[in-house]
Design a protein around this motif. Structure first.
Motif, PDB file in Angstrom:
ATOM      1  N   SER A  97       0.822  -1.213   0.000  1.00 38.54           N
ATOM      2  CA  SER A  97       0.000   0.000   0.000  1.00 38.54           C
ATOM      3  C   SER A  97       0.853   1.257   0.000  1.00 38.54           C
ATOM      4  O   SER A  97       1.687   1.462   0.891  1.00 38.54           O
ATOM      5  CB  SER A  97      -0.925   0.004   1.221  1.00 38.54           C
ATOM      6  N   ARG A  98       0.640   2.112  -1.003  1.00 34.20           N
ATOM      7  CA  ARG A  98       1.350   3.399  -1.063  1.00 34.20           C
ATOM      8  C   ARG A  98       0.764   4.393  -0.069  1.00 34.20           C
ATOM      9  O   ARG A  98       1.479   5.243   0.449  1.00 34.20           O
ATOM     10  CB  ARG A  98       1.252   3.988  -2.466  1.00 34.20           C
ATOM     11  N   MET A  99      -0.526   4.305   0.190  1.00 33.24           N
ATOM     12  CA  MET A  99      -1.201   5.284   1.045  1.00 33.24           C
ATOM     13  C   MET A  99      -0.908   5.061   2.527  1.00 33.24           C
ATOM     14  O   MET A  99      -0.839   6.011   3.301  1.00 33.24           O
ATOM     15  CB  MET A  99      -2.710   5.224   0.811  1.00 33.24           C
ATOM     16  N   LYS A 100      -0.731   3.806   2.936  1.00 36.49           N
ATOM     17  CA  LYS A 100      -0.541   3.510   4.343  1.00 36.49           C
ATOM     18  C   LYS A 100       0.927   3.402   4.751  1.00 36.49           C
ATOM     19  O   LYS A 100       1.234   3.299   5.930  1.00 36.49           O
ATOM     20  CB  LYS A 100      -1.250   2.203   4.699  1.00 36.49           C
ATOM     21  N   THR A 101       1.825   3.421   3.791  1.00 33.83           N
ATOM     22  CA  THR A 101       3.251   3.303   4.103  1.00 33.83           C
ATOM     23  C   THR A 101       3.792   4.645   4.579  1.00 33.83           C
ATOM     24  O   THR A 101       3.588   5.671   3.926  1.00 33.83           O
ATOM     25  CB  THR A 101       4.039   2.820   2.875  1.00 33.83           C
ATOM     26  N   GLU A 102       4.481   4.643   5.703  1.00 28.75           N
ATOM     27  CA  GLU A 102       5.069   5.860   6.279  1.00 28.75           C
ATOM     28  C   GLU A 102       6.500   5.550   6.719  1.00 28.75           C
ATOM     29  O   GLU A 102       6.876   4.393   6.890  1.00 28.75           O
ATOM     30  CB  GLU A 102       4.262   6.331   7.499  1.00 28.75           C
ATOM     31  N   TYR A 103       7.282   6.614   6.897  1.00 28.26           N
ATOM     32  CA  TYR A 103       8.620   6.412   7.447  1.00 28.26           C
ATOM     33  C   TYR A 103       8.898   7.462   8.508  1.00 28.26           C
ATOM     34  O   TYR A 103       8.332   8.564   8.498  1.00 28.26           O
ATOM     35  CB  TYR A 103       9.687   6.436   6.347  1.00 28.26           C
ATOM     36  N   MET A 104       9.770   7.093   9.433  1.00 28.18           N
ATOM     37  CA  MET A 104      10.114   7.980  10.542  1.00 28.18           C
ATOM     38  C   MET A 104      11.625   7.998  10.721  1.00 28.18           C
ATOM     39  O   MET A 104      12.267   6.942  10.747  1.00 28.18           O
ATOM     40  CB  MET A 104       9.429   7.507  11.835  1.00 28.18           C
ATOM     41  N   HIS A 105      12.187   9.192  10.827  1.00 28.42           N
ATOM     42  CA  HIS A 105      13.615   9.348  11.062  1.00 28.42           C
ATOM     43  C   HIS A 105      13.826   9.579  12.550  1.00 28.42           C
ATOM     44  O   HIS A 105      13.375  10.584  13.102  1.00 28.42           O
ATOM     45  CB  HIS A 105      14.156  10.534  10.253  1.00 28.42           C
ATOM     46  N   CYS A 106      14.495   8.634  13.208  1.00 33.55           N
ATOM     47  CA  CYS A 106      14.656   8.695  14.665  1.00 33.55           C
ATOM     48  C   CYS A 106      15.916   9.465  15.039  1.00 33.55           C
ATOM     49  O   CYS A 106      16.972   9.292  14.412  1.00 33.55           O
ATOM     50  CB  CYS A 106      14.726   7.291  15.249  1.00 33.55           C
ATOM     51  N   GLU A 107      15.795  10.287  16.069  1.00 39.32           N
ATOM     52  CA  GLU A 107      16.921  11.024  16.632  1.00 39.32           C
ATOM     53  C   GLU A 107      16.966  10.728  18.119  1.00 39.32           C
ATOM     54  O   GLU A 107      16.485  11.488  18.944  1.00 39.32           O
ATOM     55  CB  GLU A 107      16.745  12.538  16.384  1.00 39.32           C
ATOM     56  N   PHE A 165       4.311   6.889  14.988  1.00 37.64           N
ATOM     57  CA  PHE A 165       3.390   5.953  14.362  1.00 37.64           C
ATOM     58  C   PHE A 165       3.054   4.850  15.364  1.00 37.64           C
ATOM     59  O   PHE A 165       3.740   4.664  16.377  1.00 37.64           O
ATOM     60  CB  PHE A 165       3.963   5.358  13.072  1.00 37.64           C
ATOM     61  N   ARG A 166       1.988   4.136  15.081  1.00 37.59           N
ATOM     62  CA  ARG A 166       1.533   3.065  15.964  1.00 37.59           C
ATOM     63  C   ARG A 166       2.013   1.733  15.425  1.00 37.59           C
ATOM     64  O   ARG A 166       1.837   1.430  14.255  1.00 37.59           O
ATOM     65  CB  ARG A 166       0.015   3.068  16.076  1.00 37.59           C
ATOM     66  N   TYR A 167       2.612   0.944  16.303  1.00 32.59           N
ATOM     67  CA  TYR A 167       3.074  -0.386  15.915  1.00 32.59           C
ATOM     68  C   TYR A 167       2.717  -1.370  17.019  1.00 32.59           C
ATOM     69  O   TYR A 167       3.145  -1.227  18.168  1.00 32.59           O
ATOM     70  CB  TYR A 167       4.589  -0.387  15.682  1.00 32.59           C
ATOM     71  N   LEU A 168       1.893  -2.354  16.697  1.00 29.35           N
ATOM     72  CA  LEU A 168       1.450  -3.383  17.637  1.00 29.35           C
ATOM     73  C   LEU A 168       0.853  -2.778  18.906  1.00 29.35           C
ATOM     74  O   LEU A 168       1.110  -3.224  20.024  1.00 29.35           O
ATOM     75  CB  LEU A 168       2.614  -4.313  17.996  1.00 29.35           C
ATOM     76  N   GLY A 169       0.061  -1.725  18.736  1.00 28.02           N
ATOM     77  CA  GLY A 169      -0.636  -1.128  19.862  1.00 28.02           C
ATOM     78  C   GLY A 169       0.123  -0.071  20.617  1.00 28.02           C
ATOM     79  O   GLY A 169      -0.435   0.569  21.513  1.00 28.02           O
ATOM     80  N   SER A 170       1.397   0.153  20.296  1.00 28.43           N
ATOM     81  CA  SER A 170       2.209   1.158  20.975  1.00 28.43           C
ATOM     82  C   SER A 170       2.501   2.322  20.032  1.00 28.43           C
ATOM     83  O   SER A 170       2.595   2.136  18.817  1.00 28.43           O
ATOM     84  CB  SER A 170       3.526   0.550  21.472  1.00 28.43           C
ATOM     85  N   ILE A 171       2.635   3.516  20.608  1.00 26.98           N
ATOM     86  CA  ILE A 171       2.971   4.709  19.845  1.00 26.98           C
ATOM     87  C   ILE A 171       4.469   4.952  19.959  1.00 26.98           C
ATOM     88  O   ILE A 171       4.991   5.154  21.067  1.00 26.98           O
ATOM     89  CB  ILE A 171       2.206   5.942  20.352  1.00 26.98           C
ATOM     90  N   ILE A 172       5.170   4.938  18.849  1.00 24.62           N
ATOM     91  CA  ILE A 172       6.615   5.138  18.820  1.00 24.62           C
ATOM     92  C   ILE A 172       6.902   6.526  18.276  1.00 24.62           C
ATOM     93  O   ILE A 172       6.422   6.890  17.198  1.00 24.62           O
ATOM     94  CB  ILE A 172       7.307   4.075  17.960  1.00 24.62           C
ATOM     95  N   GLN A 173       7.693   7.324  19.015  1.00 17.06           N
ATOM     96  CA  GLN A 173       8.026   8.685  18.610  1.00 17.06           C
ATOM     97  C   GLN A 173       9.455   8.748  18.100  1.00 17.06           C
ATOM     98  O   GLN A 173      10.321   7.974  18.519  1.00 17.06           O
ATOM     99  CB  GLN A 173       7.848   9.650  19.792  1.00 17.06           C
TER     100      GLN A 173
END
Length: 217
Positions: free
Chosen positions: A36-46, A71-79
């Motif tokens: 899915s192009r619409m649901k794919t996201e990326y996050m740059h962690c610092e 984003f949410r992964y397996l019920g957790s919010i990762i910043q």
């Protein structure tokens, strides 16, 4: 299988992420699936104190992937900054959702207080503390969770702050331990379960991992 969800690709560089995305896209499409192009996201962690320049974008084919701060992964919010503020807020909301779904019972004066406390421990508190084993929790976040917990317990007992009953007395009536005690206990239980595993187990290797430090220029 109609779809697969909760796939995370991790790499240290933008080019590495792009290569993995392209590999996943080609593999899935060769089997008749679509990424899915619409649901794919990326996050740059610092997560480090030192900042380094980050250029470029992440693409899925010819489409640029949306960059997010959490984003949410397996019920957790990762910043992206390693904080857990959004996850704590999300867990409190999950606890309130469980609480509201059972208000007819747990706010009924005819239901014994100890039975209400048992329901709180087995349903509401578990929803609030999901994933807390991995939290590096701060005092402010503990206070935030404790405030939500005490509001639930007081309403379950038919009491308000105007009744001037101390929190510890409310907790004794319901049979509920302090929230910080439960979070600490869950973290300790995870550590003990890891230490009981064989020395060659993948999870035990976490103890010997050495992080690589980036040189600053």
């Amino acid at each position: 299988m109609l779809f697969a969800d909760d796939i995370v690709l991790v790499d240290e560089t933008k080019d590495g992420v792009n290569r993995k995305l392209e590999l996943w896209r080609n593999t899935l499409e060769s089997k008749g699936y679509k990424l899915s192009r619409m649901k794919t996201e990326y996050m740059h962690c610092e997560f480090r104190n030192t900042r380094h320049r980050y250029d470029g974008v992440v693409k899925l084919g010819e489409i640029e992937v949306l960059k997010v701060n959490h984003f949410r992964y397996l019920g957790s919010i990762i910043q992206n900054d390693g904080n857990i503020e959004n996850d704590v807020t999300h867990r409190i909301q999950a606890g309130w959702k469980k609480w509201r779904s059972a208000t007819v019972v747990i706010c009924d004066r005819n239901v014994p207080t100890k039975l209400k406390g048992k329901f709180y421990r087995t349903a509401i508190r578990l929803a609030m503390l999901y994933g807390s084993e991995c939290w590096a929790v701060k005092q402010q976040q503990l206070h935030k969770m404790n405030v939500a917990k005490m509001r639930m317990l007081r309403w379950m007992c038919g009491k308000t702050r105007k009744d001037r009953i101390r929190n510890i007395e409310i907790q004794k009536q319901v049979g509920v331990a302090p929230i910080d005690t439960k979070i600490r206990g869950r973290a300790v239980a995870v550590v003990w379960s890891l230490q009981r595993r064989p020395t060659n187990a993948p999870t035990r290797k976490l103890y010997s991992i050495e992080t690589r430090r980036n040189s600053t220029r």
